[in-house]
Motif scaffolding. Structure first.
Motif, short mmCIF file in Angstrom:
data_model
loop_
_atom_site.label_atom_id
_atom_site.label_comp_id
_atom_site.label_asym_id
_atom_site.label_seq_id
_atom_site.Cartn_x
_atom_site.Cartn_y
_atom_site.Cartn_z
N SER A 1 -19.72 21.19 -29.44
CA SER A 1 -20.02 21.90 -28.20
C SER A 1 -20.48 20.97 -27.08
O SER A 1 -20.48 21.36 -25.91
N VAL A 2 -20.89 19.76 -27.43
CA VAL A 2 -21.36 18.81 -26.41
C VAL A 2 -20.17 18.41 -25.54
O VAL A 2 -19.13 18.00 -26.04
N PRO A 3 -20.31 18.54 -24.21
CA PRO A 3 -19.17 18.21 -23.33
C PRO A 3 -18.85 16.72 -23.36
O PRO A 3 -19.74 15.88 -23.39
N LYS A 4 -17.56 16.43 -23.37
CA LYS A 4 -17.10 15.05 -23.36
C LYS A 4 -16.75 14.67 -21.93
O LYS A 4 -16.13 15.44 -21.22
N ALA B 1 -25.23 23.20 -23.50
CA ALA B 1 -24.11 23.45 -24.41
C ALA B 1 -24.58 23.57 -25.86
O ALA B 1 -24.13 24.45 -26.60
N VAL B 2 -25.50 22.71 -26.26
CA VAL B 2 -26.02 22.77 -27.62
C VAL B 2 -26.82 24.05 -27.83
O VAL B 2 -26.69 24.71 -28.87
N HIS B 3 -27.61 24.43 -26.87
CA HIS B 3 -28.39 25.66 -27.00
C HIS B 3 -27.48 26.88 -27.10
O HIS B 3 -27.77 27.82 -27.84
N ASP B 4 -26.38 26.88 -26.37
CA ASP B 4 -25.45 28.01 -26.40
C ASP B 4 -24.74 28.12 -27.75
O ASP B 4 -24.39 29.22 -28.19
N SER B 5 -24.50 27.01 -28.42
CA SER B 5 -23.76 27.05 -29.68
C SER B 5 -24.67 27.03 -30.91
O SER B 5 -24.19 27.11 -32.03
N PHE B 6 -25.99 26.97 -30.70
CA PHE B 6 -26.90 26.80 -31.82
C PHE B 6 -26.89 28.00 -32.77
O PHE B 6 -26.92 27.83 -33.99
N ALA B 7 -26.84 29.21 -32.23
CA ALA B 7 -26.88 30.40 -33.09
C ALA B 7 -25.68 30.43 -34.04
O ALA B 7 -25.84 30.73 -35.24
N GLY B 8 -24.51 30.12 -33.54
CA GLY B 8 -23.32 30.09 -34.39
C GLY B 8 -23.41 29.03 -35.47
O GLY B 8 -23.04 29.26 -36.63
N GLY B 9 -23.90 27.86 -35.12
CA GLY B 9 -24.06 26.80 -36.10
C GLY B 9 -25.11 27.14 -37.14
O GLY B 9 -24.94 26.84 -38.33
N LEU B 10 -26.19 27.77 -36.71
CA LEU B 10 -27.25 28.16 -37.64
C LEU B 10 -26.75 29.19 -38.64
O LEU B 10 -27.03 29.09 -39.84
N VAL B 11 -26.00 30.18 -38.18
CA VAL B 11 -25.48 31.21 -39.08
C VAL B 11 -24.54 30.58 -40.10
O VAL B 11 -24.60 30.89 -41.30
N ARG B 12 -23.67 29.69 -39.66
CA ARG B 12 -22.74 29.02 -40.57
C ARG B 12 -23.50 28.18 -41.61
O ARG B 12 -23.19 28.21 -42.81
N ALA B 13 -24.48 27.43 -41.15
CA ALA B 13 -25.22 26.56 -42.05
C ALA B 13 -26.08 27.37 -43.04
O ALA B 13 -26.16 27.01 -44.22
N LEU B 14 -26.70 28.44 -42.59
CA LEU B 14 -27.51 29.25 -43.49
C LEU B 14 -26.65 29.98 -44.52
O LEU B 14 -27.06 30.14 -45.68
N ALA B 15 -25.46 30.42 -44.11
CA ALA B 15 -24.54 31.03 -45.07
C ALA B 15 -24.12 30.00 -46.12
O ALA B 15 -24.05 30.31 -47.32
N GLY B 16 -23.88 28.78 -45.69
CA GLY B 16 -23.54 27.71 -46.63
C GLY B 16 -24.69 27.39 -47.57
O GLY B 16 -24.48 27.15 -48.76
N LEU B 17 -25.91 27.39 -47.05
CA LEU B 17 -27.07 27.13 -47.88
C LEU B 17 -27.21 28.23 -48.94
O LEU B 17 -27.46 27.95 -50.12
#
Length: 96
Positions: free
Chosen positions: A38-41, A59-75
Motif C-alpha cells: 500500500s505504500v506509494p512508489k 496509505a499504511v493506516h488505510d490498509s492496516f485493517a485489511g492486513g490485520l484481519v489477514r494476519a490474525l486469520a493466519g495466526l
C-alpha cells in the motif's frame, strides 16, 4: 487400539496439521505484504519524486485493517493446525 488404520489416520491428521500451519504462515505473510504494497512508489527513484512521510503513513493506516484481519486469520489457522498435529501425535493437549 494399535491397529494399522489408526496409525495411518493419525499420520494423515499430523500431516494435515502441518499443512494448516503452513497455510497459516502464508496468510500472515499475505497480511504483511498487503500493508507493504500500500505504500506509494515514486515515479522515479530521484529526490524530486519522493513521497512524503504523511503520504506513506496515510496509505499504511488505510490498509492496516485489511492486513490485520489477514494476519490474525493466519495466526488462528496456524494455532489450530498445531492443535490438530499435537492431538494426532498423541501429545497431551492440556497440561495437567
Amino acid at each position: 487400539m494399535n491397529d494399522p488404520e489408526s496409525g495411518a489416520q493419525s499420520a494423515r491428521r499430523a500431516q494435515l496439521g502441518l499443512v494448516l500451519i503452513g497455510l497459516g504462515l502464508l496468510a500472515i505473510l499475505w497480511g504483511v505484504f498487503h500493508i507493504l504494497e500500500s505504500v506509494p512508489k515514486p515515479a522515479k527513484l530521484e529526490f524530486a519524486y519522493r513521497t512524503t512521510d504523511h503520504q506513506a503513513r496515510s496509505a499504511v493506516h488505510d490498509s492496516f485493517a485489511g492486513g490485520l484481519v489477514r494476519a490474525l486469520a493466519g495466526l488462528g489457522l496456524a494455532v489450530y493446525g498445531g492443535h490438530v498435529r499435537r492431538k494426532a501425535l498423541g501429545q497431551d493437549v492440556r497440561p495437567s
